[in-house]
Motif scaffolding. Sequence first.
Motif: not given
Length: 896
Positions: A46-72
Amino acid sequence: MLKRSRILLAALVVLVIAAAVALLWWRQGSAPAHPADTVAASKPEDAAQLQTAFAGVLAQYRQIIVLLADEKKQSEVERGYANAVARALFHEKLAASDALSSRLANIVAANQLGAVEKLLDYVESDPALFDADRLAFRELLRDLQAEVSKLGSLPAVKLHKRISDDLDGLAEIEKNYEREISQIFSRFESRAIVLKRERWDDYLAKLAKLYNRAQILKEHAMVVPYSPEKLAELDKLQRDNQSEGVGKGLPPKTLVLTFDDGPHGRYTEEIEAILQQYGVPAIFFQVGRNLGTIEGNQPKLGMHYRVARKLAADGFTLANHSYSHAQLNKTTGDALKAEVTNADALLKQVDGGRSSLFRFPYGAHSKEALQLLEDARLQSMMWNIDSLDWADPVPSSIADRVLRSVDAEGRGIVLFHDIHERTVKALPMVLDRLMAEGYQFAGWDGEKLALPKGKAKADAGAAVTTGYNQSWAVIIGIDEYSKWPRLQYAVRDAQALRDTLTSKFGFAPERVITLTNAEATRNGILSVFHDKLAHAAMQKNDRVLVFFAGHGATRKLSSGRDLGYIVPVDADPEKLATDGISMSEMQNIAESLPAKHALFIMDSCYSGLALTRGGNNYLRENAKRIGRQMLTAGGADQLVADGGPEGHSVFTWTLLQALGGKGDLNGDGYITATELAAYIAPAVSGVSQQTPAFGSLPGSQGGEFVFELPVETEFLSAGTNQLSGDAIALNNKLDAAAPAATTPTIAAPVASAPAAVVPDLQGKDRTIKAGPVIALSSRQLAQRANDRGLLAYREKQYAEAEEAFTEALKLRPDFALAANNLGYVFYKQEKFAEAARWFEKTIQLDASRAVAHLNLGDALAQAGEKKRAVQSFRTYLELAPNGAAAAHAREMIDKL
């Protein structure tokens, strides 16, 4: 050019092969299958399920950036938490990408290229994606390109070209990202190339609207605590204002007797005998070497341990006074630790229930020593009244010194030593005088200073700040009137309040007298007050609550004054003056009761009794003053609204909610009668035609009836009750009409209750307000936050509950109760992975907590982790084989 020539040649070969295949199919009378048809025939992904899986990878990628940005801008603690969660997210992202790459490989192998095309549509042009987001998919696109290259069909060649173009586009995007992205991802063992991006700050600003660093941490079972410096500042403020550690925070005329340096082979037993003769509790701070020795890291009891064991068996408190009575402000490192732990090990051998109290020898401590106590979960107790019995050889002089100090301080913790004969002789002189002057003596109940359990079974756990000995109640509810209209909910109201008093506030069942229906005759009601209570040994430090749910009436006297009545079950409407019980009689009853504080709550409507303004006194002074207060459901001729939830009148339902915690308007853990009225009166008026009234009866000296809210200890689970929709709807209306409670916080630990305008029974509006609360410690604030979370959870206000439990964990990171409860809030919102992390955190903090293993099993089962869920259910059954959820756990094990 060479690369393009090879691609064109390959495409030509593919076209020739495709033409040959088409000719063959045509000659056989059948057309070749289109790639899309092949996908359909092979049950395409199902293409929609694949897109959901891609979105999950994107969410993890975004959250890593939010966590580690502006460390100072983050503190060291915040950076540590963020790094830990970011690493977990990174590895989760790798695992998810690997799984997704495998799925894509299978799709390509099955020639389901239509699904791949839709996936590329998402990556290339989905409006929700930022340019920098697409870099999260680069590695997946590379893997996909490699799989597509294995096919030789024309659609595959076209798809390969499209993926190549996408990768080229990503290469263009990343040119200006090298510095920023490398700062985020270079710390990980990434398989991908270094990513780059322009206008990084704009991208971060957009992510900040989608994700919150604190929320990401929370969803991974991490809450950044308040800084140790802030918590220390808060606790110092609490100590400075309340001074519990030295006794200055105790109520007036309340003392705690403590004895240091024992046990002694002779004098300790003599002191215990004196204390038992006077019925006074005490705390004995034991020196470890007097109990035994430590040999090879193992405690070995000596000759005096039996003295200490007898103290514990007789109900006295044992506490730690170091191993050798060394001056601990000059001791450091392992030697300092041994002074505390060795004494504790010996105390455990003597009394497994020894207290968490510790007293520094000579009162000398250091920052290192205080930190050691905190790590060992011990609490320092000092003193403010020193007998100097170690220096003064004259018993009468010792007694005189103590009594003069008590007169000056008015309350506190008294320091004696149970190793001197002169102390044995001085103690009776001190106790004779203090008991004659009405002093009360508190002990340690395991958590706080409290009145001795032997004195008041009903109030065994009540803090001494309420100043009560025993608690009494007279509860009356009448539905079945013979000559008045029948009521529906009065008996149920009475039973609910009785249950609340006995289960929540420690009223002993034998001291809660309940009259319902036929029992509530005029003679029956009056005999309770004049006979049962009069002969029940009620004392001046007791409290009594009177509740009446039934008909009320008002009659005008010949003088023109109105007189209110409560109506017994056998009253004749035509003979109310003789059959009813007038407010004048109730006033006489109130004045005749020997109890210190009396509160009359009348769920009936009448007027005719002039009440004085409600008191506005601090709890510390409350024990000095007699209190006689009354709260009524409404004024003359107003109908009591019986349409409340769960079969209660609106007034009694509001009363129960107030006693459940909503009436604690200043957030200090106590509900005074004034706070009760300040919440109930405007709340009931806001949802009905009733106007509750409140005031003090004549003869009152301004004292306040006080309810101490118990500490909530419930670990949320599937068995936790929540309110019905009707109840929640009414509570929302009540809260909107009542004054908003003030919540003490770490920024403002001292709160003051809001004011409310409440009429007295003559219809005159009065502004009432409870006094401010003294500063609360970080642990007290954590407990209050947890209690607020439970209230919000029961009303299904999950955002408020999550916020409250989070606050509790910021104040107290080791709070297993709040950790479980926060996890269950996530569970109720079907965030099962997040819930499981918090249940695991709870188990780390308290592995013996069976309900946490049960909750973890349910969360893992919902998340699809069957093996781990089964193990959690089995652990629950090992800890609680006969627990309330044992059948559920066994059923889940069989099911999974």
